[in-house]
Write a protein that holds these residues in place. Structure first.
Motif, PDB file in Angstrom:
ATOM      1  N   PRO A   4       0.841  -1.199   0.000  1.00 20.18           N
ATOM      2  CA  PRO A   4       0.000   0.000   0.000  1.00 20.18           C
ATOM      3  C   PRO A   4       0.879   1.252   0.000  1.00 20.18           C
ATOM      4  O   PRO A   4       2.019   1.200   0.453  1.00 20.18           O
ATOM      5  CB  PRO A   4      -0.780  -0.126   1.315  1.00 20.18           C
ATOM      6  N   PRO A   5       0.344   2.332  -0.548  1.00 22.12           N
ATOM      7  CA  PRO A   5       1.141   3.554  -0.550  1.00 22.12           C
ATOM      8  C   PRO A   5       1.364   4.049   0.880  1.00 22.12           C
ATOM      9  O   PRO A   5       0.661   3.646   1.806  1.00 22.12           O
ATOM     10  CB  PRO A   5       0.279   4.522  -1.361  1.00 22.12           C
ATOM     11  N   VAL A   6       2.331   4.893   1.027  1.00 20.57           N
ATOM     12  CA  VAL A   6       2.594   5.508   2.316  1.00 20.57           C
ATOM     13  C   VAL A   6       1.320   6.169   2.820  1.00 20.57           C
ATOM     14  O   VAL A   6       0.584   6.772   2.045  1.00 20.57           O
ATOM     15  CB  VAL A   6       3.705   6.570   2.150  1.00 20.57           C
ATOM     16  N   GLU A   7       1.066   6.003   4.101  1.00 17.54           N
ATOM     17  CA  GLU A   7      -0.190   6.487   4.669  1.00 17.54           C
ATOM     18  C   GLU A   7      -0.473   7.945   4.274  1.00 17.54           C
ATOM     19  O   GLU A   7      -1.559   8.294   3.864  1.00 17.54           O
ATOM     20  CB  GLU A   7      -0.122   6.368   6.192  1.00 17.54           C
ATOM     21  N   LEU A   8       0.557   8.760   4.373  1.00 12.72           N
ATOM     22  CA  LEU A   8       0.359  10.172   4.107  1.00 12.72           C
ATOM     23  C   LEU A   8       0.203  10.467   2.621  1.00 12.72           C
ATOM     24  O   LEU A   8      -0.104  11.570   2.234  1.00 12.72           O
ATOM     25  CB  LEU A   8       1.528  10.973   4.671  1.00 12.72           C
ATOM     26  N   ALA A   9       0.448   9.441   1.797  1.00 12.67           N
ATOM     27  CA  ALA A   9       0.342   9.667   0.362  1.00 12.67           C
ATOM     28  C   ALA A   9      -1.080   9.447  -0.141  1.00 12.67           C
ATOM     29  O   ALA A   9      -1.391   9.760  -1.263  1.00 12.67           O
ATOM     30  CB  ALA A   9       1.285   8.724  -0.371  1.00 12.67           C
ATOM     31  N   VAL A  47       9.272  13.925  -0.634  1.00 15.73           N
ATOM     32  CA  VAL A  47      10.546  13.680  -1.321  1.00 15.73           C
ATOM     33  C   VAL A  47      11.711  13.849  -0.354  1.00 15.73           C
ATOM     34  O   VAL A  47      12.653  13.058  -0.354  1.00 15.73           O
ATOM     35  CB  VAL A  47      10.710  14.622  -2.535  1.00 15.73           C
ATOM     36  N   LYS A  48      11.623  14.863   0.501  1.00 19.72           N
ATOM     37  CA  LYS A  48      12.689  15.079   1.492  1.00 19.72           C
ATOM     38  C   LYS A  48      12.799  13.881   2.425  1.00 19.72           C
ATOM     39  O   LYS A  48      13.898  13.456   2.794  1.00 19.72           O
ATOM     40  CB  LYS A  48      12.428  16.355   2.308  1.00 19.72           C
ATOM     41  N   ALA A  49      11.634  13.348   2.821  1.00 20.77           N
ATOM     42  CA  ALA A  49      11.626  12.178   3.706  1.00 20.77           C
ATOM     43  C   ALA A  49      12.299  10.990   3.022  1.00 20.77           C
ATOM     44  O   ALA A  49      13.173  10.333   3.598  1.00 20.77           O
ATOM     45  CB  ALA A  49      10.186  11.828   4.096  1.00 20.77           C
ATOM     46  N   LEU A  50      11.914  10.743   1.791  1.00 21.67           N
ATOM     47  CA  LEU A  50      12.499   9.640   1.027  1.00 21.67           C
ATOM     48  C   LEU A  50      14.007   9.811   0.895  1.00 21.67           C
ATOM     49  O   LEU A  50      14.783   8.903   1.210  1.00 21.67           O
ATOM     50  CB  LEU A  50      11.908   9.647  -0.391  1.00 21.67           C
ATOM     51  N   GLU A  51      14.391  10.985   0.421  1.00 23.12           N
ATOM     52  CA  GLU A  51      15.801  11.218   0.157  1.00 23.12           C
ATOM     53  C   GLU A  51      16.632  11.107   1.425  1.00 23.12           C
ATOM     54  O   GLU A  51      17.668  10.426   1.452  1.00 23.12           O
ATOM     55  CB  GLU A  51      15.999  12.596  -0.494  1.00 23.12           C
ATOM     56  N   SER A  52      16.173  11.731   2.521  1.00 24.36           N
ATOM     57  CA  SER A  52      16.992  11.728   3.729  1.00 24.36           C
ATOM     58  C   SER A  52      17.103  10.323   4.318  1.00 24.36           C
ATOM     59  O   SER A  52      18.161   9.925   4.801  1.00 24.36           O
ATOM     60  CB  SER A  52      16.459  12.736   4.758  1.00 24.36           C
ATOM     61  N   LEU A  53      16.017   9.553   4.243  1.00 22.50           N
ATOM     62  CA  LEU A  53      16.075   8.171   4.748  1.00 22.50           C
ATOM     63  C   LEU A  53      17.025   7.310   3.918  1.00 22.50           C
ATOM     64  O   LEU A  53      17.844   6.560   4.464  1.00 22.50           O
ATOM     65  CB  LEU A  53      14.674   7.541   4.713  1.00 22.50           C
ATOM     66  N   LEU A  54      16.919   7.433   2.608  1.00 22.40           N
ATOM     67  CA  LEU A  54      17.735   6.599   1.721  1.00 22.40           C
ATOM     68  C   LEU A  54      19.212   6.997   1.801  1.00 22.40           C
ATOM     69  O   LEU A  54      20.097   6.145   1.743  1.00 22.40           O
ATOM     70  CB  LEU A  54      17.222   6.698   0.278  1.00 22.40           C
ATOM     71  N   VAL A  55      19.465   8.288   1.956  1.00 23.63           N
ATOM     72  CA  VAL A  55      20.847   8.755   2.102  1.00 23.63           C
ATOM     73  C   VAL A  55      21.433   8.242   3.419  1.00 23.63           C
ATOM     74  O   VAL A  55      22.547   7.736   3.477  1.00 23.63           O
ATOM     75  CB  VAL A  55      20.921  10.300   2.027  1.00 23.63           C
ATOM     76  N   GLU A  56      20.614   8.345   4.477  1.00 26.44           N
ATOM     77  CA  GLU A  56      21.031   7.889   5.797  1.00 26.44           C
ATOM     78  C   GLU A  56      21.401   6.402   5.785  1.00 26.44           C
ATOM     79  O   GLU A  56      22.365   5.980   6.427  1.00 26.44           O
ATOM     80  CB  GLU A  56      19.850   8.103   6.738  1.00 26.44           C
TER      81      GLU A  56
ATOM     82  N   ALA B  34      15.630  12.099  -9.798  1.00 27.24           N
ATOM     83  CA  ALA B  34      17.006  11.644  -9.584  1.00 27.24           C
ATOM     84  C   ALA B  34      17.058  10.439  -8.645  1.00 27.24           C
ATOM     85  O   ALA B  34      17.863   9.527  -8.846  1.00 27.24           O
ATOM     86  CB  ALA B  34      17.846  12.796  -9.021  1.00 27.24           C
ATOM     87  N   LEU B  35      16.179  10.421  -7.643  1.00 27.34           N
ATOM     88  CA  LEU B  35      16.157   9.289  -6.710  1.00 27.34           C
ATOM     89  C   LEU B  35      15.854   7.980  -7.442  1.00 27.34           C
ATOM     90  O   LEU B  35      16.521   6.969  -7.224  1.00 27.34           O
ATOM     91  CB  LEU B  35      15.105   9.526  -5.623  1.00 27.34           C
ATOM     92  N   GLU B  92      10.452   1.714   4.876  1.00 29.45           N
ATOM     93  CA  GLU B  92       9.101   1.328   5.268  1.00 29.45           C
ATOM     94  C   GLU B  92       8.165   2.534   5.211  1.00 29.45           C
ATOM     95  O   GLU B  92       8.579   3.647   5.545  1.00 29.45           O
ATOM     96  CB  GLU B  92       9.113   0.774   6.694  1.00 29.45           C
ATOM     97  N   PRO B  93       6.905   2.318   4.808  1.00 29.39           N
ATOM     98  CA  PRO B  93       5.937   3.419   4.776  1.00 29.39           C
ATOM     99  C   PRO B  93       5.852   4.184   6.100  1.00 29.39           C
ATOM    100  O   PRO B  93       5.800   5.410   6.111  1.00 29.39           O
ATOM    101  CB  PRO B  93       4.618   2.712   4.457  1.00 29.39           C
ATOM    102  N   ALA B  94       5.871   3.450   7.220  1.00 37.47           N
ATOM    103  CA  ALA B  94       5.755   4.123   8.525  1.00 37.47           C
ATOM    104  C   ALA B  94       6.971   5.017   8.776  1.00 37.47           C
ATOM    105  O   ALA B  94       6.840   6.123   9.304  1.00 37.47           O
ATOM    106  CB  ALA B  94       5.623   3.074   9.629  1.00 37.47           C
ATOM    107  N   ALA B  95       8.144   4.539   8.374  1.00 36.68           N
ATOM    108  CA  ALA B  95       9.362   5.333   8.570  1.00 36.68           C
ATOM    109  C   ALA B  95       9.318   6.595   7.710  1.00 36.68           C
ATOM    110  O   ALA B  95       9.726   7.674   8.146  1.00 36.68           O
ATOM    111  CB  ALA B  95      10.593   4.492   8.226  1.00 36.68           C
ATOM    112  N   LEU B  96       8.799   6.449   6.500  1.00 36.60           N
ATOM    113  CA  LEU B  96       8.688   7.609   5.601  1.00 36.60           C
ATOM    114  C   LEU B  96       7.718   8.640   6.177  1.00 36.60           C
ATOM    115  O   LEU B  96       7.995   9.840   6.162  1.00 36.60           O
ATOM    116  CB  LEU B  96       8.210   7.172   4.218  1.00 36.60           C
TER     117      LEU B  96
END
Lengths: 229, 119
Positions: A4-9, A47-56, B34-35, B92-96
């Motif tokens: 499922p998509p991210v809850e906030l999405a 996008v910021k959430a995605l990028e910062s998590l993946l970079v981390e 880019a991601l 994970e969706p929750a983490a995002l």
């Protein structure tokens, strides 16, 4: 089953983040009334959430991301494709290689494919006009044309380019006589197409660089012809 | 990063197009773009998987009856990316969701003129 998509999405409910328009209003008010920074749009935050998590997690390199954005935004673009076309117009042996093996001929000029896709170059002639589309999504020869324009990604173009290519071309201002055969090429993730437009008349005295300046992105997608001025 | 102007769609009412070829309407679109490219290049998913995920989002939007004129294209791009990184176990969706709230919070608590950073 896809996750499922991210809850906030999911569909935004009521509240301060209900829509981008409301966020824009909120931002403007904050700019005037409060001391803290304007909160960006919901999409930007995602996008910021995605990028910062993946970079981390070390999954993506932020410097590589920035370099890529820079490349596609400013450096790469239809100009690379235009140089390929101009070279083909002045160098018959290059043109031969280009039509036989598009990807490797283009790499001769130093333009590589980001996704390692096969690039097929299709030639327009007085009797054949080629048109490129991606009916599925927006596969596009990025390495030579940069990022696809909005209309290329739109549903009307994606569906109508196949059903009614002549009608689509007329909307772009290109009215082809019935005697001209129209060939539509549907791109995929592995196979991209670039149109080699016809060299316009009256350009015999132009050098390669001047020729490249005439070549437009639309001509290389096949929704326009190259004109001499 | 420069914010490019919105393309002019008035020239062709039925077929949306942009004369000058703007690539991104907003900076977040370039980031999302880019991601996806980098994650694929680094082997976290194939480009074919990416194209399929994106096509699925576009098809779902069409089924919902959303006007697909290209303007919400990157909304669907981002949704596809979130779905694919979750499916691949990259985030994970929750983490995002939590991280997104943290960023919103950081903006709320950072004074003007200071760089916004997570706590």
């Amino acid at each position: 089953m896809p996750a499922p998509p991210v809850e906030l999405a999911t569909s935004p409910g009521p509240g301060p983040f209900a829509s981008r328009d409301i966020i824009a209003t909120t931002m403007a008010e904050h700019d005037h009334d409060h001391a803290h920074q304007a909160v960006p749009s919901d999409l930007t935050l995602r996008v910021k959430a995605l990028e910062s998590l993946l970079v981390e997690k070390g999954l993506v390199d932020p410097a590589a991301l920035d370099a890529l954005i820079e490349t596609y935004e400013h450096k790469v673009g239809p100009r690379n494709g235009a140089r390929v076309v101009a070279r083909a117009w002045v160098d018959p042996t290059f043109k031969q290689r280009l039509l036989a093996e598009g990807g490797s001929a283009i790499r001769e000029l130093g333009y590589g494919g980001a996704q390692g896709e096969n690039l097929v170059v299709v030639e327009n002639t007085p009797g054949v006009h080629n048109l490129v589309v991606c009916t599925l999504c927006s596969c596009y020869p990025w390495s030579v044309l940069g990022l696809p324009p909005v209309w290329y990604k739109s549903a009307p173009y994606r569906s109508r380019a196949v059903i009614d290519p002549r009608g689509v071309l007329r909307e772009f201002g290109l009215d082809l006589p019935e005697s001209v055969e129209v060939r539509v090429w549907d791109s995929t993730a592995e196979l991209r197409y670039l149109v080699l437009p016809e060299r316009p008349g009256g350009t015999e005295n132009l050098d390669e660089e001047a020729l490249a300046a005439l070549v437009t992105r639309d001509a290389m997608v096949g929704v326009a012809k190259v004109t001499a001025s | 990063m420069t914010i490019l102007s919105q393309p002019d769609l008035t020239a062709l009412p039925r077929l949306p197009r942009d004369p000058g070829g703007p690539v991104f309407a907003e900076p977040w679109q370039a980031q999302a773009f880019a991601l996806a490219v980098k994650l694929s290049e680094q082997g976290h998913f194939t480009w074919k998987e990416w194209a399929a995920a994106l096509a699925e989002e576009l098809a779902a939007a069409a089924r919902r009856g959303e006007p697909d004129d290209g303007f919400r294209y990157y909304d669907h791009w981002l949704a596809a990316l979130e779905r694919l990184v979750a499916a691949k176990g990259l985030a994970e969706p929750a983490a995002l969701a939590a991280r997104k709230e943290a960023w919103a919070d950081a903006y709320h608590h950072t004074p003007h003129g200071k760089p916004v950073a997570l706590k």
